[in-house]
Design an enzyme around this catalytic site. Structure first.
Site, PDB file in Angstrom:
ATOM      1  CB  CYS A  86      -1.003  -0.049   1.153  1.00 50.23           C
ATOM      2  SG  CYS A  86      -2.417   1.021   0.833  1.00 50.23           S
ATOM      3  NE  ARG A 113      -0.577   9.578  -1.460  1.00 42.28           N
ATOM      4  CZ  ARG A 113      -0.661  10.578  -0.591  1.00 42.28           C
ATOM      5  NH1 ARG A 113      -0.350  11.792  -0.958  1.00 42.28           N
ATOM      6  NH2 ARG A 113      -1.045  10.346   0.637  1.00 42.28           N
ATOM      7  CB  ILE A 141      -7.096   0.485   4.071  1.00 38.18           C
ATOM      8  CG1 ILE A 141      -7.555  -0.829   4.721  1.00 38.18           C
ATOM      9  CG2 ILE A 141      -7.478   1.678   4.949  1.00 38.18           C
ATOM     10  CD1 ILE A 141      -6.826  -1.163   6.003  1.00 38.18           C
ATOM     11  NE  ARG A 142      -7.708   7.898   2.657  1.00 39.09           N
ATOM     12  CZ  ARG A 142      -8.359   8.688   1.803  1.00 39.09           C
ATOM     13  NH1 ARG A 142      -9.613   8.473   1.523  1.00 39.09           N
ATOM     14  NH2 ARG A 142      -7.749   9.713   1.241  1.00 39.09           N
ATOM     15  CG  HIS A 176      -3.288  -2.904   4.216  1.00 40.07           C
ATOM     16  ND1 HIS A 176      -2.409  -2.315   5.100  1.00 40.07           N
ATOM     17  CD2 HIS A 176      -3.795  -1.914   3.463  1.00 40.07           C
ATOM     18  CE1 HIS A 176      -2.396  -1.011   4.889  1.00 40.07           C
ATOM     19  NE2 HIS A 176      -3.239  -0.745   3.902  1.00 40.07           N
ATOM     20  CD  GLU A 178      -0.929  -5.253   6.721  1.00 35.56           C
ATOM     21  OE1 GLU A 178      -0.869  -5.708   5.571  1.00 35.56           O
ATOM     22  OE2 GLU A 178      -1.230  -4.060   6.953  1.00 35.56           O
TER      23      GLU A 178
HETATM   24  N1  GLN Z   1      -3.745   6.503   1.226  1.00 32.99           N
HETATM   25  C1  GLN Z   1      -2.418   6.228   1.692  1.00 32.99           C
HETATM   26  C2  GLN Z   1      -1.379   7.006   0.918  1.00 32.99           C
HETATM   27  O1  GLN Z   1      -1.635   7.470  -0.135  1.00 32.99           O
HETATM   28  C3  GLN Z   1      -2.122   4.755   1.594  1.00 32.99           C
HETATM   29  C4  GLN Z   1      -3.090   3.980   2.442  1.00 32.99           C
HETATM   30  C5  GLN Z   1      -2.554   2.741   3.055  1.00 32.99           C
HETATM   31  O2  GLN Z   1      -1.348   2.510   3.159  1.00 32.99           O
HETATM   32  N2  GLN Z   1      -3.479   1.963   3.533  1.00 32.99           N
HETATM   33  O3  GLN Z   1      -0.320   7.214   1.385  1.00 32.99           O
END
Ligand code: GLN
Length: 196
Positions: A86, A113, A141-142, A176, A178
Site C-alpha cells: 500500500c 494514490r 484501505i484507501r 494489506h 497482513e
Molecule cells: N492513502 C495512503 C497514501 O496514499 C495509503 C493507504 C494505506 O497505506 N493503507 O499514502
C-alpha cells in the site's frame, strides 16, 4: 539459521507484518527474526525487508531524513527481497504524481494514490494471485491503483487494474496482506523465488 527480517516501523501494521513473516517462514521450514526499524544502520544487516502501509508522504519523508531510503535501495540492488504494501508500494514505485512523495524507484510502475479509496474507503475481496493456488483475501484501505507498469510482472488485478506486481526482488501490493491470518503473500515475497 534465522533470517533477519527488517520491518520498517515508521507507521502502519508493523506488528502484524512481523507476525505474518514468522508464520510464512514456518510454513516454508525457515526461521525469521523480525526487527522493527526506525533509523539507519540496521537495514544493511537484514536478509529481507518489509515496507508497510500508512501515509506515503510521511513515510517517504522519514526514510529520506533518516538516510534509510538509500539503504533500502542498496538492499534491493543486492538482490535481497522487499515486500512493499500500500503506502509502501507508493514509496517504492517510480512515480505517484505527488511531489510530496520521494520515490525509491524500485518498482517500475506508476500509481495513483487513494484511487480505490475514492470509490469505497476500504473493502475486502478475494484475488487470484500468480503463484498462489487458492484465492487470497485482500484488504484494501484507501488503496492506490497501479496505472502504468513498465518492466515488472503483474501478479494480480482487480477491476482490470494491477494490484500486485513483482519487479525482481521486490513484491508490491496495493492491498494489506497482513490483516488476515493468511501469510501466503509474505511467503511469496520472501521464501519463494520469482522463478518458482
Ligand atoms: N492513502 C495512503 C497514501 O496514499 C495509503 C493507504 C494505506 O497505506 N493503507 O499514502
Amino acid at each position: 539459521m534465522s533470517l533477519m527480517a527488517g520491518v520498517i516501523a515508521v507507521q502502519g501494521d508493523f506488528r502484524e507484518h512481523a507476525a505474518a513473516i514468522e508464520r510464512a517462514a514456518r510454513a516454508h521450514g525457515e526461521r525469521a527474526e523480525p526487527v522493527e526499524i526506525r533509523s539507519s544502520g540496521t537495514i544493511p544487516d537484514c536478509d529481507l525487508l518489509l515496507l508497510p502501509g500508512g501515509e506515503s508522504t510521511a513515510i517517504s519523508n522519514h526514510l529520506q531524513r533518516e538516510g534509510m531510503g538509500e539503504e533500502i535501495v542498496t538492499h534491493v540492488e543486492a538482490g535481497k527481497p522487499l515486500l512493499a504494501t500500500c503506502a509502501g508500494l507508493i514509496v517504492a514505485c517510480r512515480d505517484a504524481g505527488d511531489e510530496r512523495v520521494e520515490h525509491l524507484n524500485l518498482v517500475d510502475a506508476t500509481v495513483e494514490r487513494n484511487a480505490f479509496g475514492r470509490q469505497r474507503d476500504s473493502f475486502e475481496t478475494r484475488l487470484d494471485v500468480t503463484g498462489l493456488e487458492e484465492r487470497f483475501p485482500a484488504v484494501f484501505i484507501r488503496a492506490p491503483c497501479i496505472d502504468e507498469t513498465g518492466d515488472c510482472e503483474v501478479l494480480a488485478t482487480f477491476d482490470g487494474q494491477p494490484v500486485a506486481v513483482r519487479d525482481g526482488p521486490v513484491l508490491g501490493t496495493a492491498f494489506h496482506p497482513e490483516l488476515t491470518d493468511d501469510a501466503r503473500i509474505h511467503g511469496l515475497a520472501f521464501f519463494e523465488s520469482a522463478d518458482e
